[in-house]
Design a protein around this motif. Structure first.
Motif, PDB file in Angstrom:
ATOM      1  N   ASP A 161      -5.290  19.789  -4.102  1.00  0.00           N
ATOM      2  CA  ASP A 161      -3.959  20.126  -4.413  1.00  0.00           C
ATOM      3  C   ASP A 161      -2.886  19.620  -3.300  1.00  0.00           C
ATOM      4  N   VAL A 162      -2.826  18.333  -3.061  1.00  0.00           N
ATOM      5  CA  VAL A 162      -1.791  17.744  -2.002  1.00  0.00           C
ATOM      6  C   VAL A 162      -1.172  16.827  -2.845  1.00  0.00           C
ATOM      7  N   SER A 163      -0.071  16.533  -2.017  1.00  0.00           N
ATOM      8  CA  SER A 163       0.953  15.527  -2.251  1.00  0.00           C
ATOM      9  C   SER A 163       0.349  14.276  -1.652  1.00  0.00           C
ATOM     10  N   MET A 164       1.117  13.260  -2.214  1.00  0.00           N
ATOM     11  CA  MET A 164       0.616  11.777  -1.742  1.00  0.00           C
ATOM     12  C   MET A 164       1.218  11.651  -0.038  1.00  0.00           C
ATOM     13  N   ARG A 165       2.351  12.435   0.105  1.00  0.00           N
ATOM     14  CA  ARG A 165       3.080  12.129   1.218  1.00  0.00           C
ATOM     15  C   ARG A 165       1.979  13.214   2.308  1.00  0.00           C
ATOM     16  N   ASP A 166       1.498  14.172   2.057  1.00  0.00           N
ATOM     17  CA  ASP A 166       0.773  14.897   3.084  1.00  0.00           C
ATOM     18  C   ASP A 166      -0.828  14.222   3.020  1.00  0.00           C
ATOM     19  N   TYR A 167      -1.072  13.672   2.085  1.00  0.00           N
ATOM     20  CA  TYR A 167      -2.584  13.196   2.230  1.00  0.00           C
ATOM     21  C   TYR A 167      -2.606  11.902   2.837  1.00  0.00           C
ATOM     22  N   GLY A 168      -1.665  11.001   2.883  1.00  0.00           N
ATOM     23  CA  GLY A 168      -1.656   9.451   3.485  1.00  0.00           C
ATOM     24  C   GLY A 168      -1.878   9.682   5.003  1.00  0.00           C
ATOM     25  N   ARG A 169      -2.354   8.863   5.578  1.00  0.00           N
ATOM     26  CA  ARG A 169      -2.588   8.726   7.067  1.00  0.00           C
ATOM     27  C   ARG A 169      -2.457   7.334   7.205  1.00  0.00           C
ATOM     28  N   LEU A 170      -1.356   7.118   7.420  1.00  0.00           N
ATOM     29  CA  LEU A 170      -0.976   5.533   8.028  1.00  0.00           C
ATOM     30  C   LEU A 170      -0.599   5.186   9.208  1.00  0.00           C
ATOM     31  N   GLU A 171      -1.134   4.034   9.665  1.00  0.00           N
ATOM     32  CA  GLU A 171      -0.672   3.662  11.005  1.00  0.00           C
ATOM     33  C   GLU A 171       0.068   2.226  10.605  1.00  0.00           C
ATOM     34  N   ALA A 172       1.163   1.963  11.618  1.00  0.00           N
ATOM     35  CA  ALA A 172       1.790   0.907  11.223  1.00  0.00           C
ATOM     36  C   ALA A 172       1.915   0.000  12.801  1.00  0.00           C
ATOM     37  N   GLY A 173       1.767  -1.161  12.805  1.00  0.00           N
ATOM     38  CA  GLY A 173       1.893  -1.916  14.019  1.00  0.00           C
ATOM     39  C   GLY A 173       2.340  -3.334  13.755  1.00  0.00           C
ATOM     40  N   PHE A 174       2.510  -4.035  14.818  1.00  0.00           N
ATOM     41  CA  PHE A 174       2.729  -5.568  14.814  1.00  0.00           C
ATOM     42  C   PHE A 174       1.466  -6.326  14.960  1.00  0.00           C
ATOM     43  N   THR A 175       1.596  -7.478  14.279  1.00  0.00           N
ATOM     44  CA  THR A 175       0.231  -8.087  14.492  1.00  0.00           C
ATOM     45  C   THR A 175       0.911  -9.408  14.935  1.00  0.00           C
ATOM     46  N   GLU A 176      -0.100 -10.765  15.138  1.00  0.00           N
ATOM     47  CA  GLU A 176       0.185 -11.857  15.503  1.00  0.00           C
ATOM     48  C   GLU A 176       1.110 -12.612  14.731  1.00  0.00           C
TER      49      GLU A 176
END
Ligand SMILES: [Zn+2]
Length: 85
Positions: free
Chosen positions: A34-49
């Motif tokens: 019983d969890v929201s998508m917002r609470d479940y997601g574990r995302l990392e973002a960053g720059f690549t080549e």
């Protein structure tokens, strides 16, 4: 005090959140509990080549890679906080 229009993009203006397809399946099927998508997601973002990548840490998979095509898009790293009085 009103926020100058040229700074309004620094507030939360996300229209379509990025989500991992596998996390979305977990939430939709109930496998995540019983969890929201917002609470479940574990995302990392960053720059690549080539651009920018969003990665799912939970599933260790690519969510999206945006190729800048050699361009250097404008990026604003300033942090704007609302003042609570
Ligand atoms: Zn995921």
């Amino acid at each position: 005090m009103a926020l100058p229009a040229e700074l309004s993009h620094l507030l939360r203006v996300i229209r379509e959140p990025l989500v991992c397809a596998r996390c979305a399946d977990d939430v939709a099927s109930g496998a995540a509990g019983d969890v929201s998508m917002r609470d479940y997601g574990r995302l990392e973002a960053g720059f690549t080549e080539a651009g920018l990548q969003v990665w799912c840490l939970r599933h260790d998979v690519n969510v999206v890679h945006v190729d800048f095509g050699g361009a250097t898009p404008e990026a604003d790293f300033r942090c704007l906080e609302r003042r609570v009085n």
